[in-house]
Structure formats: structure tokens, C-alpha cells
Design a protein around this motif. Structure first.
Motif, PDB file in Angstrom:
ATOM      1  N   THR A 174       0.835  -1.203   0.000  1.00  0.00           N
ATOM      2  CA  THR A 174       0.000   0.000   0.000  1.00  0.00           C
ATOM      3  C   THR A 174       0.870   1.252   0.000  1.00  0.00           C
ATOM      4  O   THR A 174       0.577   2.220  -0.707  1.00  0.00           O
ATOM      5  CB  THR A 174      -0.922   0.020   1.227  1.00  0.00           C
ATOM      6  N   VAL A 222      -6.120   2.474  -0.658  1.00  0.00           N
ATOM      7  CA  VAL A 222      -5.151   2.962  -1.642  1.00  0.00           C
ATOM      8  C   VAL A 222      -5.447   2.356  -3.009  1.00  0.00           C
ATOM      9  O   VAL A 222      -5.471   3.060  -4.024  1.00  0.00           O
ATOM     10  CB  VAL A 222      -3.707   2.608  -1.223  1.00  0.00           C
ATOM     11  N   GLY A 223      -5.695   1.041  -3.017  1.00  0.00           N
ATOM     12  CA  GLY A 223      -6.047   0.380  -4.270  1.00  0.00           C
ATOM     13  C   GLY A 223      -7.297   1.002  -4.866  1.00  0.00           C
ATOM     14  O   GLY A 223      -7.357   1.301  -6.067  1.00  0.00           O
ATOM     15  N   ALA A 279      -1.678  -1.670  -8.796  1.00  0.00           N
ATOM     16  CA  ALA A 279      -2.897  -1.745  -8.001  1.00  0.00           C
ATOM     17  C   ALA A 279      -3.477  -3.148  -8.056  1.00  0.00           C
ATOM     18  O   ALA A 279      -3.916  -3.697  -7.042  1.00  0.00           O
ATOM     19  CB  ALA A 279      -3.922  -0.735  -8.509  1.00  0.00           C
ATOM     20  N   ILE A 289     -10.838  -4.603  -0.906  1.00  0.00           N
ATOM     21  CA  ILE A 289      -9.822  -3.795  -1.575  1.00  0.00           C
ATOM     22  C   ILE A 289      -9.356  -2.680  -0.645  1.00  0.00           C
ATOM     23  O   ILE A 289     -10.159  -2.048   0.034  1.00  0.00           O
ATOM     24  CB  ILE A 289     -10.396  -3.213  -2.888  1.00  0.00           C
ATOM     25  N   THR A 296      -1.653  -5.440  -5.883  1.00  0.00           N
ATOM     26  CA  THR A 296      -1.961  -5.156  -4.480  1.00  0.00           C
ATOM     27  C   THR A 296      -3.285  -5.760  -4.037  1.00  0.00           C
ATOM     28  O   THR A 296      -3.401  -6.240  -2.926  1.00  0.00           O
ATOM     29  CB  THR A 296      -2.027  -3.624  -4.274  1.00  0.00           C
ATOM     30  N   ILE A 297      -4.289  -5.737  -4.933  1.00  0.00           N
ATOM     31  CA  ILE A 297      -5.608  -6.185  -4.490  1.00  0.00           C
ATOM     32  C   ILE A 297      -5.872  -7.662  -4.757  1.00  0.00           C
ATOM     33  O   ILE A 297      -6.851  -8.203  -4.270  1.00  0.00           O
ATOM     34  CB  ILE A 297      -6.748  -5.348  -5.114  1.00  0.00           C
ATOM     35  N   VAL A 313      -6.561   4.301  -6.517  1.00  0.00           N
ATOM     36  CA  VAL A 313      -6.003   4.178  -7.870  1.00  0.00           C
ATOM     37  C   VAL A 313      -7.124   3.861  -8.857  1.00  0.00           C
ATOM     38  O   VAL A 313      -7.227   4.458  -9.930  1.00  0.00           O
ATOM     39  CB  VAL A 313      -4.919   3.079  -7.915  1.00  0.00           C
TER      40      VAL A 313
END
Lengths: 383, 337
Positions: free
Chosen positions: A332, B157-158, A353, B154, A356-357, B161
Motif C-alpha cells: 500500500t 489505496v487500491g 494496483a 480492496i 496489491t488487491i 487508484v
């Protein structure tokens, strides 16, 4: 029941359409970054991701072969060739010779360039230019609009994982998350059992304190803990920002919810089982380890998922208690840094992103049952 | 990197092993010091009583220690720091609070937080309720719910974006690659730089939190709706109530408690909203909120702990009524059961 009553108000199809619209609105944003992460930079810049399947139209410039390629045929000078290399999947839809009108003529149609010079460009980029007099100077400059077929690539993933540092941050995130998920479980389970089944003075006050702590904002803890960590670091001559520090911080912040959730579940276990075990001479410790822990598996799983998602998705705690070096920056934090340094580079941002998810999404979809159960049991917590 | 993974694994083993060793060892020690077996009559009973007296504290001890260090001590310390200067050395009375009242950025943050509080919990709860009702009556409702629920996994931050990409702006003569501007230009309007339009940009940031939290409201409310006894609705149908009346007069009153829980949970979350503002605007264009302002003051110019602590206390004061309500609610349940 509700369905029967609803028919008269919402039409049968109205409900389906309304839900479909909601689902589309809710999934479209995530689709956007998934699709974009699979497209290359040039495509992302020139066309919206929703056109990815239609291919992208791009205006480009090229130069035909020079005069030395010309041949004389039937009294005219002819230059022939291909604008693209053999095997290029792009198709030309229109072309022109002036930058102000790059798509003046459709592909396959003969364009008159004046002085009896003609140029034809086919969709497959084959061109024929003819002139009554010999060509001189450099090759003719042409502009054309080319349609690229849908093209997807995993290049972005290679870039972000290997050279942008996302791969390293992924490991850092795992390093933070796994211990910070496991450590609180045991501590909370023992406390929850004591608060649910053991009688001791001050129990009621403790329970009230823990329920009160459930909603204490994280912000209250940050400054004193930062000072404490700096003090401890300076006293022992060790760095103030360590993984051990963040594990304990996450343990502390997750503990009220863990105890609350586990206690309400453990308190609901049947009394008879414990009493018969106690008559058989089992101590509280035996009862806890042999009976309560195995029976509590579902709620332990619920909490583990919560804590995992919360720690993995956390930015604030990581920014305060971990450094920003390569070896400590979590996903993050990395993504936040990329938003600053690679602001417009959507191929990097969307791919990062998505990396990350993806882990929370997998955890979420595979263990949704436990997650929902925990949510229903513990919806007093502030998140 | 490899050493990092190995050290993480070692820590897991040591940490978990340490916990097990503590609980087992402490329990063992207790039994050794106050043996209940092998001693005669009265001693055994006395020792058992002593064990029963001490053992609960062995069980809750580690949790109490961590809660004390990480939550209880900081609350007291933050309160103390809010009356001290930036380095935490000198007593300055209410100076930090007076500064806050006079500070333009702080006032903007308060107003924005109030705006967030007014909009997000209400919209999330309303949408969650509507979606719960709608999905309950179609065969693919579970799949639909799953998809609306998904953003909850989620990170902020994600999500930022994801939504920044939707709000992406290009000059009017270029192809719009942001979904919102593409839609707006398709309708024939000018593209906008959404996140810098004063006032409205707050709403565009709120959309992100609504997108994340509606699934939460939906799941909780959906479960509550299923708990409504069939008889009440059947009785209403027999009495000739229409769907609208059933929803407002029969269903809503029965799930009122759950709506309150959802509302307060999202309220607490909104008070702490930080990541979204930090990543989308970092408080520019009048979008500052308290949590981000506090983070800012923690590190701005080497950090002003007095002002940071003061802002934290302001957030805490907003939470206290909810905290009291929660504790009273829990006590009432305990008394009832």
C-alpha cells in the motif's frame, strides 16, 4: 415472502435490470484496472480501456521508399512497397500526405497528389505511388490511421514486479501480515475464554473496557507509540522502525475486536460440555486447549480473515511504524509512492494496483462464508 | 529478501511458540506452586481456590499488557500531549485548541468531516438496504451480492487508484481515457478535472468510500431482513398493504436496530478516513479531513506532536458518544442474558 409482496410494486424484469445495473456499476471500476493492466502503454494513452476488445485507432506517420526504389512501367515511374513490416496485424483505414489532413483518403482509393502524381495505400499497408516524371529527393512522407487489433500483454506485470519494486514490496507485505495475523489469535483466545467462562473480580469492567476500546480511533495511539518506539530504539541503540514493532502494533490494534468476537462466540458454547469435563477432573487449561479451541475454529477463521485483510490493506500504521526503504515499504505504501512519482503512467499504476488487491480478493472470494459470519457477529467494530 | 522471509518464518514460530510456552508454562507453574493433587483435604481445597483466583489473570494477562501499552496508555498520553508544545516539553494550556479553532485548514477539515458524516453513512445504508431488498428476490442474488461486496476486500489505496483512473482528465481535444469524462463528453459536455472542483470534489472522494462500504451495509441488512418473521408480512399482505407500505411500515421498523449498528459503524470509519484523501488529493483543493491533517502535523516540519495530539483528541471526542452507547448496549444485553 418478500418476493410475493414485491411483485406488485417492482416489475419482475425491473428488479433484474436494476440489480444488473448496480452490479455493473460496482464491478466496472475494478474491471478498468484489470483490463488496463493487460494493455501496453501506447494503447492506454490513445483509447479508453472499454474499447480494448474493439482494437485501437492510432494516427501515425511513415515514409515511403526513396527514388532509388522506383521502376519505370508503361511510361510512368512507380514506387511500390509496404508501410508495415510483413506480418504486422494493423490495418490502415485512411491516409494522407499532409499533417493537417492525415486521413484525407480512404484506404484502397487513389489519391491525387498534384502534377499527375498518384498514391494508393491498401488496408494491408501495400502502397503504389506513380508519377509521369522521375522521383527525386527523399521518399514521400505519408500519414495514416491504423487500426490495431485487440492486443493484450503481460509485460506490465514483468515490469512492476521486477523493476518497479512491487515484487519486493509484496514480500514485505507478507512479512508484515502473516505474523500480525497469527500472534493476536492465541492471545485473544485465552483472554476471551477467561472473560467468558472464568469468574474473577473485575471481569465485567474488563469487558466494558474492551467494548469501549473497540471504537478508539487509531489516531489516538499514533503519537505516543511513535514517541515510545523512538525512545526504545534510542535507549537500546536499535532502529525504531522494525517489523517486530509493527507486528506488535497490529496485534494491539486488532486485539479488542479479536477478544470481543471470540468472547461472544466462546460464551455461546454449551455449558454442559465444559461442566462434564470439569467433573472428569480437567483444569481450565485442559478445557480450553482440548475443547474450546477446536470448537472455536469457525470464529478463529473469521477473525484471521478480518485481521489479514485489515493488515494487508493498512497504509497508516505502516507509514508510521515502518520505514520507506526498499526492505520495509509495503504494497500500500509503495502504491501511494507510485501515485506521486508515476502519476500519469497508468500501465504501471493499474498493474501495481491489481497486484496489491489480488491477494485480498482471493482470500475474500475463497473464504467469504467465514468473512460474512465474522461481519455479522462483530459489526460493532469500526473497521 | 530470502533472509527476510526466513526471519519472518522464525518469528512466527518463536512468537507462536512463545505464546504457547507462556500459557502452558504459567499454568504448569501455578499447579506446582499450589498443588491440588497429592495433598490432603484442606490444603488441596485451599490450593484449588488459589489456583482459581490466579489463573484468570494468567489467561488475560498478555492481552491486558498489550491493550495497556497500545491503546490505554496512548489515550491518556495523547490527552496529555495535547496540552504540551510541539516537542512535548512545555505546558501550553489550551493553546493547541485555540490554534485549531483559528486555523483555516482545521476549520476546512471539520466542515469536510461533517460533510462526510452527513453523506457517506446515509448513502451506504440506503443503497445497502435497497440492494439487499432487490437481491433477495432474484435467483442470482447471491452472485450479485458477492460482486457488490467485493470492494470491501480492496484497500483504500487500491480503491483510490481505481477511482483516480475513472476521474482521469484529458484536454477536450484528446481522447478521454477516464470513464467519467468519456461518458460526459459522450453526452456532449466538456471534460472536467473532477478532483479539483471545490466542494464537489469532496463528493467524488466520498463515492470511493460508498463504493467500498455499501457491500458491508448490504450484507448486515440482508441478514436482518431475513430475520423478519414471515407472519408479519403475510398479515400485512392480507390486510391489503402494497409493496411500498410493507417495506416502510413493516420491514423497516423491525430492522431499525440493525440500521443503527450499520450507521454507527460506518460513522466511526468515516471519522477516521485517511488513506483516500491522502492518495487522491492529500488535502488539496479544500478536501482536507481531520485524520489526514493529524498525520500531516505528526511529520510536518519535524512533527508537531502537540497539534497532532489535539486533532486526535477532536476525533476521539466525536467517537465518545458512540462508545458510551455501545457499552450501555452491551451491558443491557449482559443483564438480559
Amino acid at each position: 415472502m418478500a418476493a410475493k409482496a414485491g411483485r406488485s410494486f417492482f416489475g419482475r424484469w425491473g428488479v433484474h435490470l436494476a440489480v444488473l445495473a448496480i452490479v455493473i456499476v460496482w464491478t466496472l471500476p475494478t474491471m478498468g484496472i484489470l483490463v488496463s493492466s493487460l494493455r501496453d502503454r501506447d494503447q492506454i494513452i490513445v483509447s479508453g480501456w472499454w474499447t480494448a476488445l474493439a482494437g485501437s485507432e492510432q494516427t501515425e506517420a511513415g515514409r515511403l521508399a526513396g527514388p532509388d526504389a522506383q521502376i519505370e512501367r508503361d511510361g510512368r515511374f512507380v514506387i511500390e512497397g509496404l508501410l508495415f513490416e510483413e506480418g504486422d496485424p494493423r490495418r490502415i483505414s485512411a491516409f494522407g500526405t499532409r499533417a493537417t489532413a492525415p486521413t484525407a483518403t480512404e484506404a484502397g482509393v487513389e489519391a491525387d497528389l498534384g502534377d499527375g502524381v498518384t498514391l494508393t495505400v491498401e488496408a494491408d499497408s501495400r502502397y503504389v505511388m506513380t508519377s509521369p516524371v522521375a522521383f527525386e529527393g527523399r521518399g514521400q512522407r505519408v500519414y495514416f490511421s491504423a487500426l490495431s487489433p485487440p492486443r493484450f500483454t503481460t509485460e506490465n506485470y514483468e515490469t512492476v514486479l521486477l523493476s518497479e519494486g512491487i515484487g519486493r514490496s509484496f514480500v514485505n507485505s507478507l512479512t508484515v501480515t502473516i505474523p500480525a495475523t497469527i500472534i493476536p489469535i492465541l492471545i485473544a483466545a485465552f483472554a476471551a475464554y477467561a472473560l467468558a467462562w472464568m469468574r474473577f473480580p473485575g471481569r465485567a469492567i474488563l469487558i466494558a473496557v474492551i467494548i469501549g476500546l473497540l471504537v478508539v480511533p487509531l489516531q489516538m495511539s499514533l503519537i505516543p507509540l511513535l514517541k515510545l518506539y523512538n525512545g526504545v530504539g534510542a535507549f537500546f541503540g536499535v532502529p525504531a522502525k522494525t517489523y517486530l514493532g509493527i507486528w506488535l502494533a497490529h496485534t494491539g490494534f486488532g486485539l479488542p475486536f479479536a477478544i470481543f468476537l471470540l468472547r461472544s462466540y466462546i460464551a455461546g458454547l454449551p455449558r454442559e460440555i465444559m461442566e462434564s469435563a470439569r467433573i472428569d477432573g480437567a483444569s481450565d487449561f485442559d478445557i480450553f486447549v482440548r475443547i474450546v479451541l477446536p470448537l472455536s475454529f469457525p470464529v478463529l477463521a473469521s477473525f484471521a480473515i478480518f485481521q489479514f485483510l485489515w493488515v494487508w490493506n493498512d497504509l497508516l500504521v505502516a507509514m508510521v511504524f515502518l520505514g520507506t526503504g526498499r526492505d520495509q515499504l509495503v504494497l500500500t505504501g509503495k502504491l501511494n509512492a507510485l501515485l506521486g512519482s508515476r502519476g500519469g503512467d497508468w500501465e504501471i499504476l493499474t498493474t501495481s494496483a491489481f497486484v496489491t488487491i489480488i491477494v485480498p480478493l482471493i482470500v475474500f472470494f475463497s473464504l467469504q462464508r467465514y468473512f460474512v459470519r465474522g461481519l455479522l457477529a462483530g459489526s460493532v467494530k469500526g473497521g | 529478501m530470502a533472509t527476510q522471509i526466513i526471519s519472518a518464518i522464525i518469528v512466527i514460530i518463536v512468537g507462536v511458540g512463545g505464546c504457547v510456552a507462556y500459557f502452558w508454562g504459567a499454568n504448569r507453574l501455578l499447579e506446582l506452586v499450589f498443588p491440588a493433587r497429592g495433598t490432603s483435604g484442606k490444603t488441596a481445597i485451599d490450593n484449588l481456590r488459589r489456583q482459581g483466583f490466579i489463573r484468570p489473570w494468567l489467561f488475560v494477562g498478555p492481552a491486558l499488557l498489550i491493550l495497556g501499552v497500545y491503546l490505554i496508555y496512548p489515550v491518556v498520553e495523547t490527552l496529555r500531549l495535547s496540552f504540551l508544545d510541539r516537542g512535548g516539553q512545555n505546558f501550553v494550556g489550551f493553546d493547541n485548541y485555540l490554534w485549531a479553532i483559528g486555523d483555516r485548514e482545521f476549520r476546512i477539515s471539520i466542515l469536510n468531516n461533517l460533510l462526510w458524516l452527513a453523506v457517506v453513512p446515509a448513502v451506504c445504508t440506503f443503497l445497502g438496504l435497497v440492494i439487499a431488498v432487490l437481491t433477495d428476490r432474484i435467483w442470482w442474488g447471491t452472485i450479485a451480492k458477492s460482486l457488490v461486496f467485493m470492494p470491501l476486500a480492496i484497500s483504500f489505496v487500491g480503491a483510490s487508484v481505481i477511482w483516480k483512473f475513472i476521474y482521469e482528465y484529458r484536454a477536450a481535444d484528446q481522447t478521454q481515457i477516464g470513464l467519467l469524462n468519456a461518458f460526459v463528453t459522450w453526452l456532449g459536455f466538456e471534460p472536467q478535472v473532477w478532483i479539483s472542483i471545490p466542494f464537489w470534489n469532496n463528493l467524488f472522494l466520498m463515492v470511493i468510500l460508498v463504493w467500498i462500504q455499501t457491500g458491508f451495509a448490504m450484507v448486515i441488512l440482508s441478514a436482518a431482513l431475513r430475520g423478519i418473521p414471515d407472519e408479519t408480512i403475510e398479515a400485512a399482505v392480507i390486510d391489503g398493504a402494497n409493496g411500498f407500505q410493507i417495506f416502510w411500515k413493516i420491514m423497516i421498523p423491525q430492522i431499525w436496530g440493525t440500521i443503527a449498528v450499520v450507521w454507527t459503524t460506518i460513522t466511526i470509519l468515516v471519522l477516521k478516513v485517511f488513506d483516500i484523501v491522502l492518495t487522491m488529493t492529500n488535502g488539496q483543493w479544500n478536501t482536507q479531513v481531520l485524520a489526514n491533517l493529524m498525520f500531516d502535523w505528526m511529520f510536518r516540519g519535524g512533527g508537531d506532536f502537540g497539534r497532532g495530539a489535539t486533532i486526535a483528541i477532536v476525533i476521539m471526542m466525536a467517537v465518545i458518544p458512540i462508545m458510551i452507547w455501545n457499552i450501555r448496549q452491551a451491558n443491557r444485553e449482559a443483564d438480559g442474558g
